[in-house]
Scaffold this motif. Structure first.
Motif, PDB file in Angstrom:
ATOM      1  N   SER A   1      75.848 -37.742  72.203  1.00 32.56           N
ATOM      2  CA  SER A   1      74.547 -38.058  72.795  1.00 32.56           C
ATOM      3  C   SER A   1      74.740 -38.896  74.044  1.00 32.56           C
ATOM      4  O   SER A   1      75.747 -39.603  74.192  1.00 32.56           O
ATOM      5  CB  SER A   1      73.649 -38.790  71.792  1.00 32.56           C
ATOM      6  OG  SER A   1      74.256 -40.000  71.362  1.00 32.56           O
TER       7      SER A   1
ATOM      8  N   GLY B   1      73.731 -42.011  75.969  1.00 31.26           N
ATOM      9  CA  GLY B   1      73.104 -43.285  75.646  1.00 31.26           C
ATOM     10  C   GLY B   1      73.719 -44.415  76.435  1.00 31.26           C
ATOM     11  O   GLY B   1      74.729 -44.233  77.118  1.00 31.26           O
TER      12      GLY B   1
ATOM     13  N   SER C   1      68.787 -36.013  74.542  1.00 37.63           N
ATOM     14  CA  SER C   1      70.094 -36.599  74.810  1.00 37.63           C
ATOM     15  C   SER C   1      71.215 -36.037  73.942  1.00 37.63           C
ATOM     16  O   SER C   1      72.366 -36.415  74.113  1.00 37.63           O
ATOM     17  CB  SER C   1      70.030 -38.123  74.597  1.00 37.63           C
ATOM     18  OG  SER C   1      69.717 -38.422  73.246  1.00 37.63           O
TER      19      SER C   1
END
Length: 353
Positions: free
Chosen positions: A49, A51, A27
């Motif tokens: 990232s 998320g 990620s």
């Protein structure tokens, strides 16, 4: 069928030049950026990232941290041995090694190139080595543990836009330049003799003889990439707006002899036409041997297949929400069909085919 909207990360004030997915975390993305479109001013390395965000837990691109630099950043590459380390290429000719666990300064700094460093690439075979290419015409081989470069290649007489290790053979790398050629170098070749003098400013004796030169275009070649499944298959693209696929085993002349010019060859297997302006980046898929992504000054990121569709087209997808030059694209190393694109509009998009 409706496509899901791309995940979006905005970095106001900083135009993007390159991005890379982490080889350790599925990620994490690093983005190299510059203020004022890279013409003047500082740079910034962004770490982001994918998320969950919000009460519903829908995926989103989240900024984890960023690092400011004194000059614009043109490229970034993750370390293949340390999950939190990455290296950047800077407009002031410097190369910096960063650790994502630290909050401010780089952990290493090198200053050997005499002009802008435009690309960096970490070897996925010799995992303790990386290379850089510069507008000064050279490519340098580095170890993060050494204070100076290991080898210098006098690769071209003009700007080297990109240099990449072969994913199949540890000592082979390819370069592209403003001179319209692709070149393949073998790091095992002996360095050329350069008499000492005030004009010699490299720390190591430079190599200059390419194992193979491919006259790929009559204009500047801005990007290249090795196919991850077929050794010596390369893609190139640049100012002529055409993406070309080369089989570099098709050599027209014999092996290079002492005093002879380098071997010249490379058969063009395919050409993809459709971009309206120069193509700034090409990258083969890490999951399929036939898929190739491209980013262009026409504000689009496109995906192509070497296998034509029933209608005869090689174009698979056009991603066009960007409002400025798209200069970078990168396939996810873990999720097939997931691409990230970055642009001078200060936006990073992550989307799925």
């Amino acid at each position: 069928m409706n496509r899901a909207p791309p995940l979006l990360l905005q970095t106001p004030g900083f135009a993007h030049y390159g991005l890379a997915w982490s080889p350790f975390h599925n990620s994490r993305i690093a983005v190299a950026s510059a203020a004022n479109y890279g013409l003047v001013g500082n740079g910034r390395l962004h770490l982001a990232s994918v998320g969950p965000a919000g009460p519903g837990g829908a995926p989103a691109l989240i900024m984890d941290k960023f690092y400011d630099t004194q000059d614009g950043l043109y490229d970034v590459a993750w370390s293949e041995i340390h999950e939190n380390q990455l290296v950047t290429a800077s407009g002031d000719g410097s190369i910096k090694l960063w650790d994502a666990m630290l909050n401010d300064l780089p952990i290493r700094h090198w200053q050997e190139h005499t002009r802008e460093v435009f690309s960096v690439d970490w070897s996925n075979i010799n995992k303790d080595l990386f290379i850089s290419s510069s507008w000064d015409g050279t490519v340098k081989l580095w170890s993060p543990e050494r204070p100076r470069s290991i080898t210098t290649l006098q690769a071209h007489t003009s700007c080297v836009y990109q240099a990449l290790f072969s994913p199949h053979q540890p000592d082979i790398l390819a370069t592209c330049s403003t001179d319209g050629t692709l070149k393949i170098f073998d790091l095992r070749a002996p360095p050329a003799y350069v008499p000492p003098g005030p004009s010699v400013n490299n720390f190591t004796a430079p190599q200059s003889a390419a194992a193979l030169t491919v006259p790929a275009s009559g204009t500047e070649i801005l990007s290249l990439d090795w196919n991850k499944y077929r050794p010596f298959l390369l893609a190139s693209a640049g100012v002529d707006k055409v993406i070309k696929v080369w089989d570099c085993r098709m050599v027209k002349t014999g092996p290079e002899a002492a005093g002879a010019p380098p071997a010249v060859g490379g058969m063009c297997e395919a050409q993809f036409v459709g971009h309206e302006y120069a193509v700034r980046k090409v990258q083969w898929s890490p999951h399929r041997p036939d898929l190739l992504a491209s980013a262009s000054y026409d504000m689009t990121c496109r995906v192509w297949s070497t296998t034509p569709s029933p209608t005869g087209t090689h174009l698979v997808h056009i991603h066009d929400p960007h409002t400025e030059f798209v200069v970078g694209c990168s396939w996810s190393l873990y999720e097939e069909g997931v691409l990230a694109s970055c642009s001078w509009d200060s936006r990073v998009n992550v989307f799925r085919l």
